[in-house]
Design a protein around this motif. Structure first.
Motif, PDB file in Angstrom:
ATOM      1  N   SER A 179       3.375   4.224  -5.484  1.00 46.09           N
ATOM      2  CA  SER A 179       3.728   2.810  -5.623  1.00 46.09           C
ATOM      3  C   SER A 179       5.197   2.524  -5.314  1.00 46.09           C
ATOM      4  CB  SER A 179       3.385   2.314  -7.031  1.00 46.09           C
ATOM      5  OG  SER A 179       4.077   3.068  -8.010  1.00 46.09           O
ATOM      6  N   ASP A 180       6.075   3.489  -5.547  1.00 50.29           N
ATOM      7  CA  ASP A 180       7.501   3.274  -5.280  1.00 50.29           C
ATOM      8  C   ASP A 180       7.810   3.246  -3.787  1.00 50.29           C
ATOM      9  OD1 ASP A 180       7.947   3.188  -7.980  1.00 50.29           O
ATOM     10  OD2 ASP A 180       8.620   5.281  -8.134  1.00 50.29           O
ATOM     11  N   GLU A 181       6.891   3.778  -2.979  1.00 53.88           N
ATOM     12  CA  GLU A 181       7.101   3.852  -1.538  1.00 53.88           C
ATOM     13  C   GLU A 181       6.415   2.715  -0.776  1.00 53.88           C
ATOM     14  OE1 GLU A 181       9.003   6.176  -0.157  1.00 53.88           O
ATOM     15  OE2 GLU A 181       9.407   7.095  -2.115  1.00 53.88           O
ATOM     16  N   VAL A 182       5.604   1.945  -1.464  1.00 58.89           N
ATOM     17  CA  VAL A 182       4.757   0.947  -0.807  1.00 58.89           C
ATOM     18  C   VAL A 182       5.292  -0.463  -1.034  1.00 58.89           C
ATOM     19  CG1 VAL A 182       2.429  -0.038  -0.724  1.00 58.89           C
ATOM     20  CG2 VAL A 182       2.738   2.429  -0.971  1.00 58.89           C
ATOM     21  N   ALA A 183       5.406  -1.234   0.058  1.00 57.00           N
ATOM     22  CA  ALA A 183       5.894  -2.615  -0.034  1.00 57.00           C
ATOM     23  C   ALA A 183       4.758  -3.606  -0.215  1.00 57.00           C
ATOM     24  CB  ALA A 183       6.688  -2.974   1.219  1.00 57.00           C
ATOM     25  N   GLY A 184       3.534  -3.211   0.158  1.00 54.53           N
ATOM     26  CA  GLY A 184       2.405  -4.118   0.025  1.00 54.53           C
ATOM     27  C   GLY A 184       1.103  -3.420   0.386  1.00 54.53           C
ATOM     28  N   LEU A 185      -0.006  -3.986  -0.082  1.00 56.63           N
ATOM     29  CA  LEU A 185      -1.332  -3.415   0.143  1.00 56.63           C
ATOM     30  C   LEU A 185      -2.247  -4.505   0.694  1.00 56.63           C
ATOM     31  CD1 LEU A 185      -3.391  -1.077  -0.236  1.00 56.63           C
ATOM     32  CD2 LEU A 185      -3.693  -1.872  -2.595  1.00 56.63           C
ATOM     33  N   ILE A 186      -3.017  -4.154   1.736  1.00 58.52           N
ATOM     34  CA  ILE A 186      -3.865  -5.134   2.422  1.00 58.52           C
ATOM     35  C   ILE A 186      -5.300  -4.626   2.495  1.00 58.52           C
ATOM     36  CG2 ILE A 186      -4.243  -6.404   4.576  1.00 58.52           C
ATOM     37  CD1 ILE A 186      -1.147  -5.794   5.105  1.00 58.52           C
ATOM     38  N   PHE A 187      -6.225  -5.387   1.931  1.00 59.34           N
ATOM     39  CA  PHE A 187      -7.647  -5.051   1.976  1.00 59.34           C
ATOM     40  C   PHE A 187      -8.349  -5.905   3.029  1.00 59.34           C
ATOM     41  CE2 PHE A 187      -6.644  -4.098  -2.548  1.00 59.34           C
ATOM     42  CZ  PHE A 187      -7.127  -2.786  -2.620  1.00 59.34           C
ATOM     43  N   LEU A 188      -9.142  -5.267   3.867  1.00 58.32           N
ATOM     44  CA  LEU A 188     -10.035  -5.989   4.767  1.00 58.32           C
ATOM     45  C   LEU A 188     -11.460  -5.656   4.352  1.00 58.32           C
ATOM     46  CD1 LEU A 188      -8.335  -5.419   8.263  1.00 58.32           C
ATOM     47  CD2 LEU A 188      -7.883  -7.208   6.561  1.00 58.32           C
ATOM     48  N   ALA A 189     -12.155  -6.635   3.789  1.00 56.92           N
ATOM     49  CA  ALA A 189     -13.526  -6.422   3.304  1.00 56.92           C
ATOM     50  C   ALA A 189     -13.582  -5.209   2.388  1.00 56.92           C
ATOM     51  CB  ALA A 189     -14.491  -6.270   4.468  1.00 56.92           C
ATOM     52  N   SER A 190     -12.709  -5.174   1.415  1.00 54.32           N
ATOM     53  CA  SER A 190     -12.586  -3.995   0.564  1.00 54.32           C
ATOM     54  C   SER A 190     -12.026  -4.389  -0.794  1.00 54.32           C
ATOM     55  CB  SER A 190     -11.677  -2.960   1.244  1.00 54.32           C
ATOM     56  OG  SER A 190     -11.663  -1.747   0.534  1.00 54.32           O
ATOM     57  N   TYR A 191     -11.847  -3.380  -1.638  1.00 55.96           N
ATOM     58  CA  TYR A 191     -11.312  -3.607  -2.981  1.00 55.96           C
ATOM     59  C   TYR A 191     -10.747  -2.294  -3.526  1.00 55.96           C
ATOM     60  CZ  TYR A 191     -16.190  -2.171  -3.736  1.00 55.96           C
ATOM     61  OH  TYR A 191     -17.408  -1.529  -3.675  1.00 55.96           O
ATOM     62  N   PRO A 192      -9.983  -2.336  -4.620  1.00 52.94           N
ATOM     63  CA  PRO A 192      -9.302  -1.132  -5.104  1.00 52.94           C
ATOM     64  C   PRO A 192     -10.230  -0.158  -5.814  1.00 52.94           C
ATOM     65  CG  PRO A 192      -8.871  -2.959  -6.581  1.00 52.94           C
ATOM     66  CD  PRO A 192      -9.602  -3.533  -5.392  1.00 52.94           C
ATOM     67  N   SER A 193      -9.807   1.100  -5.798  1.00 52.05           N
ATOM     68  CA  SER A 193     -10.561   2.136  -6.495  1.00 52.05           C
ATOM     69  C   SER A 193     -10.123   2.273  -7.950  1.00 52.05           C
ATOM     70  CB  SER A 193     -10.367   3.485  -5.792  1.00 52.05           C
ATOM     71  OG  SER A 193      -8.990   3.840  -5.771  1.00 52.05           O
ATOM     72  N   GLY A 194      -8.886   1.894  -8.237  1.00 55.36           N
ATOM     73  CA  GLY A 194      -8.360   2.025  -9.588  1.00 55.36           C
ATOM     74  C   GLY A 194      -7.611   0.780 -10.017  1.00 55.36           C
ATOM     75  N   ASP A 195      -6.983   0.854 -11.171  1.00 54.11           N
ATOM     76  CA  ASP A 195      -6.286  -0.298 -11.762  1.00 54.11           C
ATOM     77  C   ASP A 195      -4.939  -0.527 -11.080  1.00 54.11           C
ATOM     78  OD1 ASP A 195      -5.358  -2.312 -13.324  1.00 54.11           O
ATOM     79  OD2 ASP A 195      -5.194  -1.137 -15.169  1.00 54.11           O
ATOM     80  N   LEU A 196      -4.782  -1.715 -10.483  1.00 59.13           N
ATOM     81  CA  LEU A 196      -3.527  -2.089  -9.826  1.00 59.13           C
ATOM     82  C   LEU A 196      -2.897  -3.321 -10.486  1.00 59.13           C
ATOM     83  CD1 LEU A 196      -4.530  -1.722  -6.053  1.00 59.13           C
ATOM     84  CD2 LEU A 196      -3.145  -0.140  -7.403  1.00 59.13           C
ATOM     85  N   THR A 197      -3.323  -3.640 -11.693  1.00 58.52           N
ATOM     86  CA  THR A 197      -2.838  -4.865 -12.335  1.00 58.52           C
ATOM     87  C   THR A 197      -1.323  -4.863 -12.529  1.00 58.52           C
ATOM     88  OG1 THR A 197      -3.395  -3.849 -14.480  1.00 58.52           O
ATOM     89  CG2 THR A 197      -4.994  -5.391 -13.529  1.00 58.52           C
ATOM     90  N   ASP A 198      -0.738  -3.690 -12.685  1.00 56.94           N
ATOM     91  CA  ASP A 198       0.711  -3.603 -12.879  1.00 56.94           C
ATOM     92  C   ASP A 198       1.428  -3.071 -11.646  1.00 56.94           C
ATOM     93  OD1 ASP A 198       0.558  -4.528 -15.532  1.00 56.94           O
ATOM     94  OD2 ASP A 198       0.065  -2.517 -16.251  1.00 56.94           O
ATOM     95  N   ALA A 199       0.778  -3.145 -10.508  1.00 58.95           N
ATOM     96  CA  ALA A 199       1.386  -2.629  -9.276  1.00 58.95           C
ATOM     97  C   ALA A 199       2.668  -3.393  -8.957  1.00 58.95           C
ATOM     98  CB  ALA A 199       0.407  -2.750  -8.115  1.00 58.95           C
ATOM     99  N   PRO A 200       3.714  -2.690  -8.513  1.00 62.55           N
ATOM    100  CA  PRO A 200       4.989  -3.353  -8.213  1.00 62.55           C
ATOM    101  C   PRO A 200       5.012  -4.003  -6.829  1.00 62.55           C
ATOM    102  CG  PRO A 200       5.207  -1.003  -7.871  1.00 62.55           C
ATOM    103  CD  PRO A 200       3.819  -1.225  -8.411  1.00 62.55           C
ATOM    104  N   PHE A 201       3.906  -3.946  -6.106  1.00 66.31           N
ATOM    105  CA  PHE A 201       3.840  -4.505  -4.755  1.00 66.31           C
ATOM    106  C   PHE A 201       2.782  -5.603  -4.691  1.00 66.31           C
ATOM    107  CE2 PHE A 201       1.536  -0.425  -4.981  1.00 66.31           C
ATOM    108  CZ  PHE A 201       0.225  -0.882  -4.852  1.00 66.31           C
ATOM    109  N   PRO A 202       2.920  -6.543  -3.751  1.00 66.14           N
ATOM    110  CA  PRO A 202       1.929  -7.613  -3.596  1.00 66.14           C
ATOM    111  C   PRO A 202       0.663  -7.098  -2.906  1.00 66.14           C
ATOM    112  CG  PRO A 202       3.596  -7.825  -1.915  1.00 66.14           C
ATOM    113  CD  PRO A 202       4.053  -6.714  -2.815  1.00 66.14           C
ATOM    114  N   VAL A 203      -0.427  -7.829  -3.125  1.00 62.85           N
ATOM    115  CA  VAL A 203      -1.725  -7.432  -2.574  1.00 62.85           C
ATOM    116  C   VAL A 203      -2.363  -8.611  -1.848  1.00 62.85           C
ATOM    117  CG1 VAL A 203      -4.041  -6.591  -3.107  1.00 62.85           C
ATOM    118  CG2 VAL A 203      -2.073  -5.722  -4.395  1.00 62.85           C
ATOM    119  N   LEU A 204      -2.922  -8.326  -0.669  1.00 60.71           N
ATOM    120  CA  LEU A 204      -3.646  -9.321   0.107  1.00 60.71           C
ATOM    121  C   LEU A 204      -5.074  -8.838   0.322  1.00 60.71           C
ATOM    122  CD1 LEU A 204      -3.896 -11.805   2.047  1.00 60.71           C
ATOM    123  CD2 LEU A 204      -3.026 -10.294   3.862  1.00 60.71           C
TER     124      LEU A 204
END
Length: 252
Positions: A151-176
């Motif tokens: 998470s410290d290395e990632v600026a953002g996460l982008i899903f295309l027809a997908s969803y997360p495998s684990g809990d990202l509620t406190d992720a420090p990066f934005p999600v699309l």
């Protein structure tokens, strides 16, 4: 006599297990080699020109905009059993929008076998300041796993027809999250349940008329809905959504 019987039983057991392993291995290789291949249009998009330079290794394909070296890179994980080359039109368009884009080539075309593929890509692109992880379908699930671990290395996460495998509620990066209204491959029930694992301020874009497979160019996917927009339209809308997401994140 008793020893011979025991040996015979053991030999039959070993032979039976060996047969089961061979059957399982054969079934797996049949499954893994029955994958979606890039269309002729996708392969044509892999040609370098005055706007984008494309380089390919055994592990990845890089789409680099000509001119100044971008400080932002999108690392893309392909969908399950989909050839990486099938996403060339989409990823080329992102590069034409001045983003460095790298699609990982997954073993057996399944991202579950190399969820950490982004690590090697990050090590090679030293000029990049901001890393965005993106993935289609199964690729998005695996990309989210890497993003959560790094998470410290990632600026953002982008899903295309997908969803997360684990809990990202406190992720420090934005999600699309982007998906098509006609997608019949994506489980809406699983998708809705997974939204509880995302940050409260995540962005969602529903592409009216889009389906599951048209994020790439590999033909009609089994079980998918019929799109009412073209692959090119769906991909252009996706590029607009991703570039806007990155631009907004850049300004914050």
């Amino acid at each position: 006599m008793g020893k011979n019987k025991n040996f015979s039983w053991l030999r039959k057991l070993i032979l039976g297990l060996a047969a089961l392993i061979m059957i399982a291995a054969g079934a797996f290789f049949w499954y893994a080699n029955d994958y979606y291949q890039a269309t002729a249009d996708a392969l044509e998009a892999l040609q370098s020109d005055g706007l984008v330079t494309i380089t390919e290794t055994d592990d990845a394909i890089t789409f680099a905009p000509n001119g100044e070296t971008p400080e932002e890179c999108v690392i893309f994980y392909p969908g399950g059993k989909v050839e990486s080359e099938a996403y060339a039109p989409l990823l080329r368009s992102l590069a034409e929008a001045d983003l460095l884009v790298v699609v990982a080539k997954m073993p057996f075309h399944l991202a579950v076998f190399d969820a950490d593929a982004a690590e090697a890509i990050m090590a090679q692109e030293e000029s990049v300041q901001d890393w965005y992880l993106a993935g289609h379908s199964l690729g998005g699930v695996m990309a989210s796993s890497f993003a959560a671990d790094q998470s410290d290395e990632v600026a953002g996460l982008i899903f295309l027809a997908s969803y997360p495998s684990g809990d990202l509620t406190d992720a420090p990066f934005p999600v699309l999250s982007i998906y098509g209204s006609e997608d019949e491959v994506l489980s809406r029930e699983s998708y809705e349940e997974a939204q509880e694992k995302l940050p409260d301020d995540y962005m969602e874009i529903v592409l009216d008329g889009g389906n599951h497979g048209q994020f790439g160019d590999y033909g009609m996917q089994a079980g998918d809905g019929t799109a009412t927009i073209s692959p090119n339209q769906q991909q252009q809308l996706t590029v607009e959504g991703i570039t806007s997401f990155i631009k907004n994140n850049r300004q914050q």
